[in-house]
Design a protein around this motif. Structure first.
Motif, PDB file in Angstrom:
ATOM      1  N   SER A   1       0.826  -1.210   0.000  1.00 24.57           N
ATOM      2  CA  SER A   1       0.000   0.000   0.000  1.00 24.57           C
ATOM      3  C   SER A   1       0.861   1.261   0.000  1.00 24.57           C
ATOM      4  O   SER A   1       1.801   1.388   0.782  1.00 24.57           O
ATOM      5  CB  SER A   1      -0.915   0.009   1.222  1.00 24.57           C
ATOM      6  OG  SER A   1      -1.458   1.295   1.434  1.00 24.57           O
ATOM      7  N   SER A   2       0.483   2.220  -0.858  1.00 25.71           N
ATOM      8  CA  SER A   2       1.168   3.508  -0.907  1.00 25.71           C
ATOM      9  C   SER A   2       0.361   4.607  -0.212  1.00 25.71           C
ATOM     10  O   SER A   2       0.790   5.756  -0.172  1.00 25.71           O
ATOM     11  CB  SER A   2       1.392   3.910  -2.371  1.00 25.71           C
ATOM     12  OG  SER A   2       0.144   3.954  -3.057  1.00 25.71           O
ATOM     13  N   ALA A   3      -0.804   4.255   0.305  1.00 21.84           N
ATOM     14  CA  ALA A   3      -1.717   5.268   0.859  1.00 21.84           C
ATOM     15  C   ALA A   3      -1.944   5.053   2.351  1.00 21.84           C
ATOM     16  O   ALA A   3      -1.681   3.981   2.897  1.00 21.84           O
ATOM     17  CB  ALA A   3      -3.052   5.220   0.130  1.00 21.84           C
ATOM     18  N   GLU A   4      -2.450   6.115   2.982  1.00 24.94           N
ATOM     19  CA  GLU A   4      -2.823   6.015   4.390  1.00 24.94           C
ATOM     20  C   GLU A   4      -4.147   6.747   4.581  1.00 24.94           C
ATOM     21  O   GLU A   4      -4.285   7.919   4.210  1.00 24.94           O
ATOM     22  CB  GLU A   4      -1.726   6.629   5.264  1.00 24.94           C
ATOM     23  CG  GLU A   4      -1.906   6.317   6.740  1.00 24.94           C
ATOM     24  CD  GLU A   4      -0.582   6.453   7.486  1.00 24.94           C
ATOM     25  OE1 GLU A   4       0.274   5.558   7.327  1.00 24.94           O
ATOM     26  OE2 GLU A   4      -0.419   7.459   8.190  1.00 24.94           O
TER      27      GLU A   4
ATOM     28  N   ILE B   1      -1.348  -5.775 -11.739  1.00 24.99           N
ATOM     29  CA  ILE B   1      -1.677  -5.511 -10.329  1.00 24.99           C
ATOM     30  C   ILE B   1      -0.802  -4.385  -9.788  1.00 24.99           C
ATOM     31  O   ILE B   1      -1.280  -3.466  -9.096  1.00 24.99           O
ATOM     32  CB  ILE B   1      -1.511  -6.785  -9.483  1.00 24.99           C
ATOM     33  CG1 ILE B   1      -2.562  -7.824  -9.886  1.00 24.99           C
ATOM     34  CG2 ILE B   1      -1.632  -6.462  -7.990  1.00 24.99           C
ATOM     35  CD1 ILE B   1      -2.350  -9.189  -9.263  1.00 24.99           C
ATOM     36  N   ARG B   2       0.481  -4.426 -10.107  1.00 27.41           N
ATOM     37  CA  ARG B   2       1.383  -3.364  -9.647  1.00 27.41           C
ATOM     38  C   ARG B   2       0.987  -2.014 -10.258  1.00 27.41           C
ATOM     39  O   ARG B   2       1.152  -0.966  -9.613  1.00 27.41           O
ATOM     40  CB  ARG B   2       2.830  -3.713 -10.003  1.00 27.41           C
ATOM     41  CG  ARG B   2       3.397  -4.944  -9.298  1.00 27.41           C
ATOM     42  CD  ARG B   2       3.286  -4.882  -7.800  1.00 27.41           C
ATOM     43  NE  ARG B   2       4.002  -5.967  -7.143  1.00 27.41           N
ATOM     44  CZ  ARG B   2       3.795  -6.358  -5.896  1.00 27.41           C
ATOM     45  NH1 ARG B   2       2.875  -5.750  -5.139  1.00 27.41           N
ATOM     46  NH2 ARG B   2       4.487  -7.350  -5.373  1.00 27.41           N
ATOM     47  N   GLU B   3       0.468  -2.026 -11.473  1.00 25.35           N
ATOM     48  CA  GLU B   3       0.029  -0.769 -12.097  1.00 25.35           C
ATOM     49  C   GLU B   3      -1.097  -0.109 -11.308  1.00 25.35           C
ATOM     50  O   GLU B   3      -1.069   1.107 -11.088  1.00 25.35           O
ATOM     51  CB  GLU B   3      -0.430  -1.037 -13.539  1.00 25.35           C
ATOM     52  CG  GLU B   3       0.697  -1.121 -14.548  1.00 25.35           C
ATOM     53  CD  GLU B   3       0.181  -1.272 -15.966  1.00 25.35           C
ATOM     54  OE1 GLU B   3      -1.052  -1.421 -16.146  1.00 25.35           O
ATOM     55  OE2 GLU B   3       1.001  -1.243 -16.908  1.00 25.35           O
ATOM     56  N   VAL B   4      -2.105  -0.905 -10.889  1.00 26.49           N
ATOM     57  CA  VAL B   4      -3.208  -0.297 -10.137  1.00 26.49           C
ATOM     58  C   VAL B   4      -2.768   0.072  -8.726  1.00 26.49           C
ATOM     59  O   VAL B   4      -3.363   0.960  -8.102  1.00 26.49           O
ATOM     60  CB  VAL B   4      -4.459  -1.205 -10.102  1.00 26.49           C
ATOM     61  CG1 VAL B   4      -5.029  -1.386 -11.486  1.00 26.49           C
ATOM     62  CG2 VAL B   4      -4.171  -2.556  -9.450  1.00 26.49           C
ATOM     63  N   GLU B   5      -1.742  -0.587  -8.222  1.00 31.93           N
ATOM     64  CA  GLU B   5      -1.160  -0.164  -6.943  1.00 31.93           C
ATOM     65  C   GLU B   5      -0.476   1.193  -7.102  1.00 31.93           C
ATOM     66  O   GLU B   5      -0.717   2.124  -6.336  1.00 31.93           O
ATOM     67  CB  GLU B   5      -0.140  -1.197  -6.453  1.00 31.93           C
ATOM     68  CG  GLU B   5      -0.721  -2.413  -5.774  1.00 31.93           C
ATOM     69  CD  GLU B   5       0.327  -3.188  -5.002  1.00 31.93           C
ATOM     70  OE1 GLU B   5       0.042  -3.565  -3.855  1.00 31.93           O
ATOM     71  OE2 GLU B   5       1.435  -3.421  -5.540  1.00 31.93           O
ATOM     72  N   GLU B   6       0.412   1.286  -8.089  1.00 32.53           N
ATOM     73  CA  GLU B   6       1.239   2.481  -8.244  1.00 32.53           C
ATOM     74  C   GLU B   6       0.431   3.689  -8.691  1.00 32.53           C
ATOM     75  O   GLU B   6       0.776   4.837  -8.363  1.00 32.53           O
ATOM     76  CB  GLU B   6       2.364   2.185  -9.232  1.00 32.53           C
ATOM     77  CG  GLU B   6       3.375   1.182  -8.686  1.00 32.53           C
ATOM     78  CD  GLU B   6       4.296   0.622  -9.761  1.00 32.53           C
ATOM     79  OE1 GLU B   6       4.231   1.123 -10.913  1.00 32.53           O
ATOM     80  OE2 GLU B   6       5.067  -0.302  -9.452  1.00 32.53           O
TER      81      GLU B   6
END
Length: 338
Positions: free
Chosen positions: A193-196, A258-263
């Motif tokens: 996760s990159s968000a909080e 999957i990594r694309e929608v994460e980033e």
């Protein structure tokens, strides 16, 4: 996993670790009263899954960890990226199996399943832990999907059926060892996760909508409406995705999407404030997220999984004296509550 892992280079580090661990209530609900010290091992981490009968052993699966060190929001962060099922034979695999079979003999494990963690260092394989159990969580199912036989089936055979399957596979007197058939490729992908904030959308629904051929199960660690923190280690990861397919190229392509929608942030859109009816986090997840504070990260970085002992960020690796470097040793120990 575990809790309260510190990397110590000097007496001051040991003093700090002692202060932070002893007397603290750990995730099992008990108060820490002792410390365990372990040498820091440099190398790659492997899992060797075995089953034994009458002191003989079969290797039924081997896995290797891939790890990420340093993230845009925390250059010191470290997190497992994935576990991948290996082919049953190869130079490194053969060395690992030979080593683990000797470990099983040394500890006297003669019947049933075992799950062994090994670091492959410049000095060769070194044991991290040996556990007389199945591969955890979805592991037995993944082994079945990828090789044709569940580890639970192997275990039941050796403990309840007098090893009838074991004997067919072991074949006393034949040259070489049993090589499990790798019928399909398998990866356990760890989400990051990159968000909080408070999760707007379901991680499971968002990934499922991608319709990726290799995915067999999505296991989010945080549900819609719950608080999600930026990932920095395995306990703060946002979940995992189990992937099985005949083509490793398909798995790689699905991983990329999957990594694309994460980033892009699509997977981790958040509210700043909790929505009405926001579900509570589990106690373990709450504890993991609480360690994200600067106070918890300073002055030493704390890791929450003994199985990730080699994930020490590069900034902590000081030059090793020549006498020590000759055999691959680091001037480092790992300390944890127990």
């Amino acid at each position: 996993g575990s809790d309260g892992v510190y990397f110590c280079k000097c007496a001051e580090d040991l003093t700090l670790a002692h202060k932070q661990i002893i007397g603290v209530l750990n995730p099992t609900g008990k108060t820490n009263e002792e410390l365990a010290l372990q040498e820091f091992l440099v190398g790659d981490e492997y899992i060797v899954d075995t089953v034994s009968y009458e002191g003989k052993h079969l290797c039924v699966a081997m896995w290797v960890y891939t790890k990420r060190k340093g993230l845009p929001w925390d250059e010191r962060a470290i997190i497992s990226s994935q576990n991948q099922l290996l082919d049953p034979s190869g130079e490194k695999q053969d060395t690992l199996v030979d080593y683990v079979f000797k470990v099983l003999d040394c500890v006297g494990l003669k019947y049933g399943p075992c799950h062994t963690e090994v670091m492959f260092t410049p000095r060769g394989p070194i044991l991290v832990e040996v556990n007389a159990r199945l591969h955890g969580l979805q592991g037995p199912r993944l082994i079945e999907l990828a090789t044709g036989i569940s580890k639970a089936t192997y275990a039941a055979d050796t403990l309840l059926s007098r090893g009838s399957l074991f004997h067919k596979l072991y074949q006393e007197g034949r040259p070489g060892r049993y090589l499990y058939p790798r019928l399909k490729h398998c990866v356990q992908l760890v989400l990051c996760s990159s968000a909080e904030g408070y999760l707007k959308n379901s991680i499971q629904d968002t990934i499922a909508a991608l319709n990726l051929p290799s995915i067999i199960e999505i296991l989010p660690a945080v549900e819609k409406g719950q608080f999600i923190s930026r990932s920095r280690d395995l306990p703060t990861s946002s979940g995992s995705v189990l992937m099985v397919h005949e083509s490793m190229e398909q798995i790689k392509e699905d991983t990329r999407k999957i990594r694309e929608v994460e980033e892009s942030g699509e997977l981790y859109a958040v509210y700043e404030e909790p929505p009405v009816g926001s579900p509570l986090l589990s106690p373990a997840r709450r504890r993991a997220c609480s360690n994200m504070s600067e106070e918890a990260l300073q002055p030493r970085i704390r890791l929450d999984s003994l199985e990730k002992m080699d994930e020490l960020w590069a900034s902590m690796n000081s030059p090793v004296p020549e006498a020590e470097a000759a055999d691959g040793r680091e001037m480092e120990i790992v300390i944890t509550g127990c």
